[in-house]
Design a protein around this motif. Sequence first.
Motif, PDB file in Angstrom:
ATOM      1  N   UNK A  46     -18.379  30.477   5.678  1.00 41.00           N
ATOM      2  CA  UNK A  46     -19.688  30.588   6.231  1.00 41.00           C
ATOM      3  C   UNK A  46     -19.157  30.873   7.707  1.00 41.00           C
ATOM      4  N   UNK A  47     -18.342  30.270   8.228  1.00 38.31           N
ATOM      5  CA  UNK A  47     -17.877  30.748   9.648  1.00 38.31           C
ATOM      6  C   UNK A  47     -17.681  31.967   9.785  1.00 38.31           C
ATOM      7  N   UNK A  48     -16.750  32.578   9.038  1.00 37.06           N
ATOM      8  CA  UNK A  48     -16.374  34.031   9.231  1.00 37.06           C
ATOM      9  C   UNK A  48     -17.834  34.947   9.525  1.00 37.06           C
ATOM     10  N   UNK A  49     -18.767  34.853   8.974  1.00 41.88           N
ATOM     11  CA  UNK A  49     -19.915  35.555   9.038  1.00 41.88           C
ATOM     12  C   UNK A  49     -21.045  35.000   9.897  1.00 41.88           C
ATOM     13  N   UNK A  50     -21.394  33.653  10.122  1.00 44.35           N
ATOM     14  CA  UNK A  50     -22.292  32.897  10.740  1.00 44.35           C
ATOM     15  C   UNK A  50     -21.809  32.155  11.925  1.00 44.35           C
ATOM     16  N   UNK A  51     -20.817  32.077  12.359  1.00 46.98           N
ATOM     17  CA  UNK A  51     -20.308  31.446  13.414  1.00 46.98           C
ATOM     18  C   UNK A  51     -21.472  30.953  14.553  1.00 46.98           C
ATOM     19  N   UNK A  52     -22.108  31.786  14.879  1.00 43.22           N
ATOM     20  CA  UNK A  52     -23.255  31.194  16.071  1.00 43.22           C
ATOM     21  C   UNK A  52     -24.185  30.488  15.464  1.00 43.22           C
ATOM     22  N   UNK A  53     -24.659  30.755  14.193  1.00 48.44           N
ATOM     23  CA  UNK A  53     -25.631  29.833  13.458  1.00 48.44           C
ATOM     24  C   UNK A  53     -25.086  28.453  13.098  1.00 48.44           C
ATOM     25  N   UNK A  54     -23.675  28.336  13.112  1.00 44.53           N
ATOM     26  CA  UNK A  54     -23.269  26.974  12.741  1.00 44.53           C
ATOM     27  C   UNK A  54     -22.495  26.480  13.848  1.00 44.53           C
ATOM     28  N   UNK A  55     -22.751  26.942  15.063  1.00 44.52           N
ATOM     29  CA  UNK A  55     -21.843  26.301  16.080  1.00 44.52           C
ATOM     30  C   UNK A  55     -22.405  24.781  16.486  1.00 44.52           C
ATOM     31  N   UNK A  56     -23.488  24.480  16.246  1.00 44.26           N
ATOM     32  CA  UNK A  56     -23.997  23.114  16.424  1.00 44.26           C
ATOM     33  C   UNK A  56     -23.981  22.173  15.170  1.00 44.26           C
ATOM     34  N   UNK A  57     -23.459  22.951  14.095  1.00 47.39           N
ATOM     35  CA  UNK A  57     -23.471  22.138  12.764  1.00 47.39           C
ATOM     36  C   UNK A  57     -22.057  21.487  12.704  1.00 47.39           C
ATOM     37  N   UNK A  58     -22.262  20.028  12.524  1.00 49.03           N
ATOM     38  CA  UNK A  58     -21.057  19.140  12.277  1.00 49.03           C
ATOM     39  C   UNK A  58     -20.604  19.089  10.936  1.00 49.03           C
ATOM     40  N   UNK A  59     -19.303  19.561  10.628  1.00 45.47           N
ATOM     41  CA  UNK A  59     -18.795  19.344   9.225  1.00 45.47           C
ATOM     42  C   UNK A  59     -18.145  17.899   9.187  1.00 45.47           C
TER      43      UNK A  59
END
Length: 328
Positions: free
Chosen positions: A139-152
């Motif tokens: 997902x980070x390959x395509x949605x890096x901006x959307x996931x920047x605040x998501x903690x895995x």
Amino acid sequence: MDQDSHCTAERELLEAVSRITTFSTTSPCDEEQNQPKAEISCQARKENPEKDDLQDSSASLSSNSSMTTKELQEYWRNEKRQCRQVKLLFEIPSTRIVEQHFSKYVVYKIIILQTGSFDSNKSVIERRYSDFEKLHRNLLEEFSEELEDVTFPKKTLTGNFAEEIINERKLAFKDYLRLLYSMKYIRRSKKFIDFLTRPELQEAYGCLRGGQYTKALEILLEVIGLQERLTRGNPISVVPTLCAIVVCHKDLENPASAFEYGEKALARLHVHTSHRYYIPLLETMITLAYELGKDFLSLQEKLEEWKAKKDPIRVFTLKELAVREYVQ
């Protein structure tokens, strides 16, 4: 009703379907209504496959005005249903530790159900930490901006199998899935849908290729409900699974059930007659209809009509197409 009145009714219904198609393609639904222009632009970039399918539906509809009134009504109902978002809830009630040879890992049981009403068709799948990790990386390959605040949830050097750590991670993964699903671009992405359905589909098609039709059918019937809820805006995406169910029922000598699922698949292909499954499915449905004593002439007419418009090409059988799916 005389012939003129019948033609007028068909024209009015066709116009209504066209308006619904235009609405489902261009009108905002759910949270899309107040999106800023930059977000809408981003949506166009990240949802092209789905948008293209809807546009194809609209374009194809005008060229398939020969559909009967009943077919138009069914198409209209499907279009309205597609515009309604299905909201899903994710629960991770339990885990189990698996030890195989030299490996040891935790498996998380995920229950997926529809909110707002009692869901008797809840889906149950299992995924391990590495599956979640692969999903996040993809997902980070395509949605890096959307996931920047998501903690895995990170792995620890020690204590990965401690009850406290497992429970914390179980809650973290539940929140993680809920957060991913709340993002429209991500919940509609192939990568997210594959995470929830691909392992089961791979197993089912493997069983089908091996002639284990009962086992394949059992898995396919489990996954089709989840697939349909995840891909409501793109109904043709479940056609391969529906056709695999047809193949299993047919080989298990359940022609009535095969015909039932074949009708569902054909309904999704009304305006997608160039789809690779359309002709093999029509040919199978003609055979089943003849065997069941149903009307096969209308299906035969559609087949002949398609053949008259296309150059002769080799068409795979429905089973030949099915066994080619999910070949690793």
